[in-house]
Design an enzyme around this catalytic site. Sequence first.
Site, short mmCIF file in Angstrom:
data_model
loop_
_atom_site.label_atom_id
_atom_site.label_comp_id
_atom_site.label_asym_id
_atom_site.label_seq_id
_atom_site.Cartn_x
_atom_site.Cartn_y
_atom_site.Cartn_z
CB ILE A 615 6.20 11.43 -0.72
CG1 ILE A 615 5.78 12.52 0.28
CG2 ILE A 615 6.45 12.02 -2.09
CD1 ILE A 615 6.86 13.54 0.54
N GLY A 619 -0.23 6.67 10.23
CA GLY A 619 -1.44 6.31 10.94
C GLY A 619 -2.51 7.37 10.85
N GLY A 621 -2.84 9.69 8.31
CA GLY A 621 -3.23 10.13 6.97
C GLY A 621 -2.05 10.10 6.02
CE LYS A 622 -4.14 8.01 0.97
NZ LYS A 622 -5.20 7.98 -0.04
CB VAL A 623 3.27 12.49 3.72
CG1 VAL A 623 4.20 13.69 3.69
CG2 VAL A 623 3.12 11.98 5.14
CE LYS A 638 2.46 14.12 9.79
NZ LYS A 638 3.29 13.66 10.91
CG ASP A 731 6.74 6.88 16.42
OD1 ASP A 731 7.33 5.79 16.64
OD2 ASP A 731 5.96 7.04 15.46
#
Length: 934
Positions: A615, A619, A621-623, A638, A731
């Site tokens: 989903i 920066g 990796g993927k979620v 994550k 951030d």
Amino acid sequence: MACFWRVGTLGLVLVFHLLIQTEAITNPVDARALQAFYRTLEDPDGALRNWQGNHPCEDMWEGVICSPPQGPSNVTFVTELRLFMHNLGGTFAPELGNLTQLQYLDVMWNHMTGSIPSTFGKLTNLYLLLLNGNRFTGILPPELGSLSGLNRIQIDENQISGPIPPEFAGLTSIQHLHMNNNSLNGSLPRELGTLPNLVHILVDNNNLNGYLPPEIANAPSLLVIQLDNNKFASNATIPTTWGNISTLLKLSMRNCGLMGTIPDVGGLQKLEVLDLSHNTLTGNIPNASAFPTNLTSIDFSYNQLSGQIPESIGTLQMLEYLTLRNNTIGGVVPSNLGTGRAFQGKTGSKVIDLQNNQLMNFSSSLAALASNTNTVIRFAGNPAICGPNQDLTNPLCIPNNDPFIVPYDSTVTMETPPNLCQTCDFITVGYRLKSPGFSTFDRLDKQFVDYLSSGLNLTQNQVVLKNYMWQHGPRLLMTILLYPENSNSFNQSEFDRLYTTFSQWRIPDSEVFGPYELLSFDPRTLPTDGASKKRLSAGAIAGIVVGASVLAMLVTGLILYMVHRKRQPSPALMAQLERLNRMKRNPDLKVAGVTAFSFEELSQATNNFSDENQIGQGGYGKVYVGDLKDGKQRVAIKRAEQGSLQGAHEFYTEIELLSRVHHRNLVILVGYCDDEGEQMLVYEYMSGGTLRDHLSCTPMDFPTRLRIALGSARGILYLHTEANPPIYHRDIKASNILLDSRKVAKVADFGLSRLAPVPDFEGTTPGHVSTVVKGTPGYMDPEYFLTHKLTDKSDVYSFGVVLLELITGLHAISKGKNIVRETHSRMVAGQMLSMVDPYIANYPAEALEAFMRLAVSCCSNLPEDRPTMSEVVRDLEEIGRRFADMLPEGYSKDTPSSASSDALIQPRNYTKNYPDNADTSELCSGTVMHVAPR
Ligand SMILES: *[C@@H]1O[C@H](CO)[C@@H](O)[C@H](O)[C@H]1NC(C)=O
Ligand SMILES: *[C@@H]1O[C@H](CO)[C@@H](O)[C@H](O)[C@H]1NC(C)=O
Ligand SMILES: *[C@@H]1O[C@H](CO)[C@@H](O)[C@H](O)[C@H]1NC(C)=O
Ligand SMILES: *[C@@H]1O[C@H](CO)[C@@H](O)[C@H](O)[C@H]1NC(C)=O
Ligand SMILES: *[C@@H]1O[C@H](CO)[C@@H](O)[C@H](O)[C@H]1NC(C)=O
Ligand SMILES: *[C@@H]1O[C@H](CO)[C@@H](O)[C@H](O)[C@H]1NC(C)=O
């Protein structure tokens, strides 16, 4: 002594045999001492989680190194505690004084507190006492004076107070007294003059008072006396005897409150650096018949010296740094000044600074020097030379008011040697010279690599000076890379040898470079210069086990060994590795409050991390979205990519930190996974998606927007003021604010600054502020961008941008336009309300204006003009209160309005038609994307 158990593959095999074939047993007194220590320690990372049971030696407790079995009963003793940078808190236990065979006590760079137990006076075999970089308080126990075998005391950078005990006269083997940057008081004890082996007295940056004892000059081996920034008695003077310490290389007494005259320094035959600046010394510069011939640096600046510059200074051939500024020196500059070999040389940066004196004239050869070499010459503030009103057309007359001539804190990056192995693993060493015998380094870099490589018994090709930076002291901070030779990686015993050489100060003292500090030692590749994929991933694997834990190093070594050799280690080693891995993943050692998931569990929850479950992508990796417990709990996972893995130490620090953060406006960490070389963080799933998607895709009324603003502001305020330690988000942006099913805002991704690859010095200096600017374009505090100094106000700036997005519906940057500048210019033009999202433009103008003004003030250029987060919360609450009756649907505080409230205003024809509106997101088809934490 020569054959301690090596911590390495060899050690493993030894242990293995020992366990099976003998009945070695740790001396029970030693075991009890360590057990007591474990109770007084705080170990937030679980770095010492295998300190369980009664057999420290046989069970290879982390950081504990033992002697070989002794005597018929096969008893082993603890000889070394190696706890460098383990993130340990807590205190020493007095019982440690019972470790009668202890030789090395190393707790450098942790955050331990409390005082040094007087029982350490019983550690009669102690050789190195390394306590620097902690928060120790209390006094130096006089009992330490009985440690006649002690070679080195390093307590620098603590908060130790009280006097240096006269009993230290008993430290008959001591060479190094490194006690700088504490709160020591009392006078320098004259007894130190009796120590036959003393080479370094570093007690700068303390509160020493009283007088300088003449007897110090009797110490026969002294190389460095560094006393800068102490508060000696107002009539303290430099004893004349100190002018005769024939062994001395460096005498540094900057800002010590000294008065009187400068003694004849002719007897300091070997002297290289003489710094007596920032005192109230009077009289003439001594016209020593023979100034020490090897002097490279003389700093007499900021005193009240008078008379003339003696000719003998001009005869010094090595001199490259002379500053006499801010005195009342008169006469003509001797014509031989600047004729020395070092000044005449073409390379290296050199300084002659004579500003703010009463000099009359100088020779033309000196002017020529300035134009022909890298020598900086300064005469500003000498009215007879530069005129009463400073003749700025003369380059020698341009004033420089920087009190430090060395440009601190600017990094010099060295050229990378062309012949470096691009695919090899290397070791990154944080290293600092804490009392260098020079003032300019650019002529010495090659000599330094020679010195270090020979000290490490490596070839010069294996040692790379990557960069360096001057810091106050002056100290010289460096990054050094060590490369393997004739192979792609270091084997374990070589790795261990190098670590030991650094951390036991086996590199010989250098007359030029002076004493050093070890700041970090990481088997980690640097995230820089387009390194090849292969190199990065190998480094990432190494990165899993950063933390200088011996156990971890062992695993690293074996993994690297397997990765690079593509050979199977022997079955015995494999068995050991398996055993160590089990130890590392001990399920009993969870971080409280969060669940440790296995890779298998999370893989099942996400259909083997299928694309359908993905989903998000960040920066690092993927979620993925996943369903745990047979679909009863939905989570967002994550998953760090190989290049983004962190050291186990950092990873656990982060989890520990996040697990302690609880607020209804912060996304909750459910668990983590540190298994099979993977690192994952598991969060509660936020079905409402991100604020950014909502702003782009679904209409929201003003009360909802206000509520979201207030909720996120409260979450951030919690991070700034209630989290311990405080967390700066770094951030904040609309896509990091998530909404749950009832549109309660929750801030995501906090505390994750360290998930990204880290720069060279990251983590090497405790308490430092990252120098790498991270953040998202459009949200970034301009001040942070310029100064790299991160403060709470940096978050306030980013949050101001979010507020602007909330009220305008626009993106932070769209079509090249910056929302902050755009709002500002419309505000100046008196058209602030033209920016408001037309969808909410029918709300009271006062409310919208108040909201917008708050947003704009958050985005002030200067941090001091921005409100604090608590002021932001207060102002948002105030807006809510003042306009509550004007707002539909009974707006109150941040209680979510009923689910139907959004339905009050139907999205009729929901289009935003600004000229510069970029919100025509294709993503908005149908439902809002359910994107969980970035
Ligand atoms: C000590 O170790 C030796 C072998 O190294 C073994 O033969 C002996 O039985 C051990 N002694 C005891 C008391 O365990
Ligand atoms: C070790 O040290 C502690 C405190 O210093 C003491 O109370 C204890 O009796 C000592 N001896 C042994 C054998 O543990
Ligand atoms: C310094 O001044 C104090 C009094 O203020 C005096 O007692 C002491 O003798 C003086 N010492 C020296 C070395 O002049
Ligand atoms: C000066 O330095 C050189 C080179 O380091 C050394 O050989 C020489 O002995 C030094 N001179 C004195 C007087 O110490
Ligand atoms: C140095 O001298 C200049 C000119 O006399 C003066 O303005 C300045 O304040 C002095 N600086 C210090 C630190 O004494
Ligand atoms: C240095 O390394 C060489 C081989 O690389 C080895 O033969 C020598 O014994 C080593 N010397 C020391 C002092 O470790």
